[in-house]
Design a protein around this motif. Structure first.
Motif, PDB file in Angstrom:
ATOM      1  N   TRP A 275       0.851  -1.196   0.000  1.00 28.55           N
ATOM      2  CA  TRP A 275       0.000   0.000   0.000  1.00 28.55           C
ATOM      3  C   TRP A 275       0.884   1.242   0.000  1.00 28.55           C
ATOM      4  O   TRP A 275       0.847   2.046  -0.922  1.00 28.55           O
ATOM      5  N   SER A 285       3.803  -0.344   5.426  1.00 29.56           N
ATOM      6  CA  SER A 285       4.537  -1.550   5.782  1.00 29.56           C
ATOM      7  C   SER A 285       6.041  -1.287   5.824  1.00 29.56           C
ATOM      8  O   SER A 285       6.556  -0.347   5.208  1.00 29.56           O
ATOM      9  N   TYR A 294      -0.964   3.265  -3.387  1.00 31.54           N
ATOM     10  CA  TYR A 294      -1.620   4.535  -3.056  1.00 31.54           C
ATOM     11  C   TYR A 294      -1.082   5.655  -3.939  1.00 31.54           C
ATOM     12  O   TYR A 294      -1.856   6.474  -4.463  1.00 31.54           O
ATOM     13  N   ASP A 300      -6.181   3.207  -3.193  1.00 29.02           N
ATOM     14  CA  ASP A 300      -6.061   3.241  -1.741  1.00 29.02           C
ATOM     15  C   ASP A 300      -6.588   1.938  -1.164  1.00 29.02           C
ATOM     16  O   ASP A 300      -7.672   1.868  -0.568  1.00 29.02           O
ATOM     17  N   THR A 301      -5.802   0.893  -1.339  1.00 25.61           N
ATOM     18  CA  THR A 301      -6.240  -0.454  -0.992  1.00 25.61           C
ATOM     19  C   THR A 301      -6.560  -0.591   0.496  1.00 25.61           C
ATOM     20  O   THR A 301      -7.469  -1.331   0.879  1.00 25.61           O
ATOM     21  N   ARG A 302      -5.819   0.096   1.334  1.00 24.16           N
ATOM     22  CA  ARG A 302      -6.094   0.052   2.767  1.00 24.16           C
ATOM     23  C   ARG A 302      -7.472   0.639   3.072  1.00 24.16           C
ATOM     24  O   ARG A 302      -8.224   0.100   3.896  1.00 24.16           O
ATOM     25  N   LYS A 303      -7.819   1.726   2.415  1.00 27.92           N
ATOM     26  CA  LYS A 303      -9.112   2.365   2.641  1.00 27.92           C
ATOM     27  C   LYS A 303     -10.253   1.419   2.277  1.00 27.92           C
ATOM     28  O   LYS A 303     -11.265   1.363   2.995  1.00 27.92           O
ATOM     29  N   LYS A 306     -10.750  -0.825   5.190  1.00 30.66           N
ATOM     30  CA  LYS A 306     -11.272  -0.138   6.373  1.00 30.66           C
ATOM     31  C   LYS A 306     -12.723   0.306   6.181  1.00 30.66           C
ATOM     32  O   LYS A 306     -13.503   0.329   7.148  1.00 30.66           O
ATOM     33  N   TRP A 334       1.560  -7.153   8.120  1.00 29.99           N
ATOM     34  CA  TRP A 334       0.923  -5.841   7.926  1.00 29.99           C
ATOM     35  C   TRP A 334      -0.518  -6.000   7.459  1.00 29.99           C
ATOM     36  O   TRP A 334      -1.424  -5.321   7.976  1.00 29.99           O
ATOM     37  N   TRP A 335      -0.746  -6.896   6.516  1.00 29.19           N
ATOM     38  CA  TRP A 335      -2.111  -7.080   6.029  1.00 29.19           C
ATOM     39  C   TRP A 335      -3.008  -7.708   7.104  1.00 29.19           C
ATOM     40  O   TRP A 335      -4.195  -7.360   7.211  1.00 29.19           O
ATOM     41  N   THR A 338      -4.069  -4.995   9.184  1.00 27.03           N
ATOM     42  CA  THR A 338      -4.967  -4.091   8.464  1.00 27.03           C
ATOM     43  C   THR A 338      -6.395  -4.608   8.426  1.00 27.03           C
ATOM     44  O   THR A 338      -7.354  -3.842   8.585  1.00 27.03           O
TER      45      THR A 338
END
Length: 418
Positions: A275, A285, A294, A300-303, A306, A334-335, A338
């Motif tokens: 990300w 990470s 990102y 924005d893969t994390r978004k 979430k 990390w994933w 997340t």
């Protein structure tokens, strides 16, 4: 697609499994400490998937222009191989380059089938795949590429009825390829319509996207979306923020529309695994990747995790344990952090294609490297399975890496996660 498109390179003889399975489901003695975890996964469900890439005939069909019967026989062989290895899902690329492996209402027949884009292959590959996968107890995840139009930049090579020729203003050349412009609302609606046409027709188990949103950066070239930015980007502080919003809209809108078209269909995305690096963003990470989704792909893969827009994420963690720039162990951790508490499933994309490749680091010459990945991931309860790239290597297994995974981890069959 993945050798062409999975971007691991931006960072810088064994017997068949059938022989291993001669004793039935007890392929090998349980490894110390692992039997309980494996039993739990088999009972509670885990995804064991394989990608079947069709772009440029990477996995299937083995060549364009085969007869319908030969194409179907090859597809069935891939499904049977998945069953043999106790996998439970296939991720079939059904929209490789703005064309289709079904009689689409929006786009032409895929070139990979007959060698001629728009030519009817004489059968329904996606319909057959869904039916035959389900008959074997396999999930069928329909894999779409939203924006890639062609692996060249000449629109005249597309079939005359292709939407990219009917709407030349939708298309941009970049890096030797043609792309639909993600900044145009009409494009975003069209690509959703084109993908959801398949969902409306077939009982697919999931809609699956890979790592292509805005294209990977090409040195010295500009993705020329200035006009679209001028028209639609006034509310954003930068073009990058506007581009990320375009991708967010594609994801969130598609997620909502899938549920409207067919209830129960999952939505999963398999991005490049980084990300952001922690040196760029403290939330990122502990990696030093040359690409960050990102920043470089405006994804924005994390978004998405979430916000709960997707049902699962399958990061392409295509590096070995201990790889300096992107350590598999650090990325899985990390994933796992997340997704924790989000309700979004985490499956890890595995680079089976690297096993035994002499161009890869020494770790990939060891048939046990992938099995160690599963050992490590088992220490993270958030990890709900693994998907292997790709079907060609699942079939040939040149150094027995897949056989080792099956012997060590897939001794019993498992249902897919609920």
């Amino acid at each position: 697609m993945r050798r062409m498109g999975r971007r691991s390179l931006v960072l810088g003889a064994a017997s068949t499994v059938a022989a291993l399975m001669a004793a039935g489901d007890a392929v090998a003695a349980p490894r110390p400490g692992g039997a309980r975890r494996r039993r739990h996964r088999a009972e509670t469900g885990e995804l064991r998937g394989v990608w079947i890439a069709t772009v440029a005939n990477l996995d299937w069909p083995s060549a364009p222009g085969l007869s319908a019967a030969a194409q179907e026989a090859e597809l069935i062989a891939h499904l049977d191989r998945a069953v043999e290895l106790r996998l439970n899902a296939v991720v079939l690329q059904v929209r490789p380059s703005a064309d289709a492996l079904w009689p689409s209402s929006y786009e032409p027949w895929a070139q990979c089938l007959t060698g001629v884009q728009g030519k009817d292959p004489g059968w329904d590959p996606l319909g057959t795949a869904v039916r035959e996968a389900h008959a074997r107890g396999l999930e069928l995840h329909a894999w779409f590429n939203p924006y890639r139009v062609a692996n060249h930049t000449d629109p005249s090579r597309l079939v005359a009825s292709h939407p990219a020729r009917l709407h030349p203003d939708w298309v941009l050349p970049y890096g030797g390829k043609l792309y639909y412009n993600p900044g145009l609302p009409e494009v975003r609606k069209f690509v959703q319509d084109a993908m959801l046409d398949a969902v409306s027709r077939y009982a697919v188990d999931a809609v699956h996207w890979d790592d292509y949103f805005y294209p990977y950066p090409v040195a010295g070239q500009v993705f020329d979306d200035d006009d679209a930015y001028a028209r639609y980007g006034a509310d954003f502080g930068s073009k990058a923020a506007w581009r990320r919003d375009n991708t967010d809209r594609l994801v969130s809108e598609t997620a909502a529309r899938i549920k409207e078209v067919r209830s129960g269909v999952k939505f999963g995305i398999s991005p490049f695994a980084v990300w952001r690096n922690a040196t760029t963003d403290p939330l990122g990470s502990d990696t030093a990747a040359g690409v960050q989704t990102y920043d470089d792909l405006h994804a924005d893969t994390r978004k998405w995790v979430k916000e709960g827009w997707i049902d699962y994420i399958c990061p392409q963690a295509y590096w070995n344990i201990g790889f300096a720039a992107a350590d598999y162990a650090k990325l899985v951790s990390w994933w796992a952090d997340t997704v924790r508490g989000t309700g979004v499933g985490l499956y890890v994309g595995e680079a089976l294609y690297k096993a035994g490749d002499p161009a890869q680091p020494a770790a990939w010459q060891d048939p046990a490297e992938l099995s160690r990945h599963l050992d490590l991931a088992a220490g993270h309860p958030e990890v709900g399975g693994h998907v292997y790239f790709s079907a060609k290597q699942v079939k040939s297994d040149p150094i027995g890496a897949m056989a080792r995974v099956v012997a060590d981890h897939y001794q019993a069959r498992a249902r897919t996660p609920r």
